[in-house]
Design a protein around this motif. Structure first.
Motif, PDB file in Angstrom:
ATOM      1  N   GLU A   1       0.840  -1.208   0.000  1.00  0.00           N
ATOM      2  CA  GLU A   1       0.000   0.000   0.000  1.00  0.00           C
ATOM      3  C   GLU A   1       0.873   1.255   0.000  1.00  0.00           C
ATOM      4  OE1 GLU A   1      -3.659   2.078   2.478  1.00  0.00           O
ATOM      5  OE2 GLU A   1      -2.630   0.362   3.351  1.00  0.00           O
ATOM      6  N   TYR A   2       1.916   1.263   0.794  1.00  0.00           N
ATOM      7  CA  TYR A   2       2.866   2.383   0.857  1.00  0.00           C
ATOM      8  C   TYR A   2       3.460   2.655  -0.530  1.00  0.00           C
ATOM      9  CZ  TYR A   2       7.403   4.640   1.847  1.00  0.00           C
ATOM     10  OH  TYR A   2       8.508   5.463   1.836  1.00  0.00           O
ATOM     11  N   ILE A   3       3.857   1.589  -1.212  1.00  0.00           N
ATOM     12  CA  ILE A   3       4.459   1.729  -2.549  1.00  0.00           C
ATOM     13  C   ILE A   3       3.433   2.273  -3.536  1.00  0.00           C
ATOM     14  CG2 ILE A   3       5.375   0.406  -4.511  1.00  0.00           C
ATOM     15  CD1 ILE A   3       6.756  -1.405  -2.356  1.00  0.00           C
ATOM     16  N   LEU A   4       2.213   1.735  -3.521  1.00  0.00           N
ATOM     17  CA  LEU A   4       1.189   2.228  -4.446  1.00  0.00           C
ATOM     18  C   LEU A   4       0.898   3.699  -4.198  1.00  0.00           C
ATOM     19  CD1 LEU A   4      -1.348  -0.721  -4.743  1.00  0.00           C
ATOM     20  CD2 LEU A   4       0.438  -0.037  -6.351  1.00  0.00           C
ATOM     21  N   LYS A   5       0.769   4.094  -2.952  1.00  0.00           N
ATOM     22  CA  LYS A   5       0.520   5.506  -2.638  1.00  0.00           C
ATOM     23  C   LYS A   5       1.672   6.380  -3.117  1.00  0.00           C
ATOM     24  CE  LYS A   5      -2.638   4.940   1.244  1.00  0.00           C
ATOM     25  NZ  LYS A   5      -2.799   5.040   2.701  1.00  0.00           N
ATOM     26  N   LYS A   6       2.875   5.858  -3.009  1.00  0.00           N
ATOM     27  CA  LYS A   6       4.067   6.602  -3.426  1.00  0.00           C
ATOM     28  C   LYS A   6       4.079   6.854  -4.937  1.00  0.00           C
ATOM     29  CE  LYS A   6       9.083   6.376  -2.761  1.00  0.00           C
ATOM     30  NZ  LYS A   6      10.163   5.626  -2.083  1.00  0.00           N
TER      31      LYS A   6
ATOM     32  N   LYS B   1      -6.270   2.039 -11.523  1.00  0.00           N
ATOM     33  CA  LYS B   1      -7.386   1.280 -10.955  1.00  0.00           C
ATOM     34  C   LYS B   1      -7.014  -0.201 -10.861  1.00  0.00           C
ATOM     35  CE  LYS B   1     -12.315   0.382 -11.543  1.00  0.00           C
ATOM     36  NZ  LYS B   1     -13.499   0.621 -12.362  1.00  0.00           N
ATOM     37  N   LEU B   2      -6.376  -0.713 -11.882  1.00  0.00           N
ATOM     38  CA  LEU B   2      -5.950  -2.112 -11.890  1.00  0.00           C
ATOM     39  C   LEU B   2      -4.913  -2.383 -10.794  1.00  0.00           C
ATOM     40  CD1 LEU B   2      -6.264  -4.839 -13.273  1.00  0.00           C
ATOM     41  CD2 LEU B   2      -4.549  -4.127 -14.934  1.00  0.00           C
ATOM     42  N   ALA B   3      -4.033  -1.428 -10.541  1.00  0.00           N
ATOM     43  CA  ALA B   3      -3.030  -1.587  -9.482  1.00  0.00           C
ATOM     44  C   ALA B   3      -3.713  -1.723  -8.124  1.00  0.00           C
ATOM     45  CB  ALA B   3      -2.068  -0.405  -9.478  1.00  0.00           C
TER      46      ALA B   3
END
Length: 178
Positions: free
Chosen positions: A142-147, A160-162
């Motif tokens: 989650e941290y990486i996606l937010k980054k 959206k797919l991520a």
């Protein structure tokens, strides 16, 4: 590389040759064997496929939507890449390499050798068996996606797919952990 894992005798030479021949490529990786009970099981990263490639347009998006498909045991990166992009994110315990691959793929083409050049031994003390692994892994992903998928970023179709991939992993972990 862990003490119980090993490289094919030609791995360093083959991957260095790809980097030498393609100065714009930021990182090269290959297939790997998982060694389970003494037997080699081919670990072919599905997003990479069974054909070698040098640079493609969507490695950054594939890493964010498919997860970490690059075996860290055989990823070879130029020293200059680390000098430019910085070192591993110290907030990450298990996924620092994955975050680095995303950072590299965002700026540079990657190369892939569709040939197993490493052996990664699976056993009872692998990191993914640690008690905190799944919970920590969820937080780190989650941290990486937010980054990398910041709200201020222009919306891209893969975002959206991520997030769907992230929630699928969280749900799967919850089911398997009871």
């Amino acid at each position: 590389i862990s003490a119980d894992d090993w490289l094919a005798p030609t791995m360093l030479e083959e991957e260095a040759k790809v980097l030498d021949a393609n100065p714009k490529v930021g990182m090269v990786y290959s297939q790997a064997y998982d060694v389970i009970n003494g037997k080699d099981v081919l670990k072919m990263p599905k997003p990479a496929g069974n054909k070698s490639y040098i640079g493609r347009d969507n490695d950054f998006e594939l890493l964010l939507t498919k997860g970490d498909f690059i075996p860290s045991i055989n990823a070879m990166t130029r020293k200059s890449i680390y000098k430019q992009l910085g070192l591993f994110d110290t907030k990450l315990k298990y996924m620092a390499d994955f975050e680095m691959w995303i950072r590299i793929a965002q700026k540079y083409p990657l190369a892939y050798i569709a040939k197993p050049l490493t052996h990664y031994r699976i056993h009872g003390t692998n990191l993914h068996l640690n008690a905190d692994f799944h919970q920590r892994n969820e937080w780190e992903f989650e941290y990486i996606l937010k980054k990398y998928l910041q709200k201020k970023m222009q919306k891209k179709p893969f975002q959206k797919l991520a997030w769907q991939n992230y929630y699928l992993k969280v749900t799967t972990n919850a089911i398997f952990s009871g």
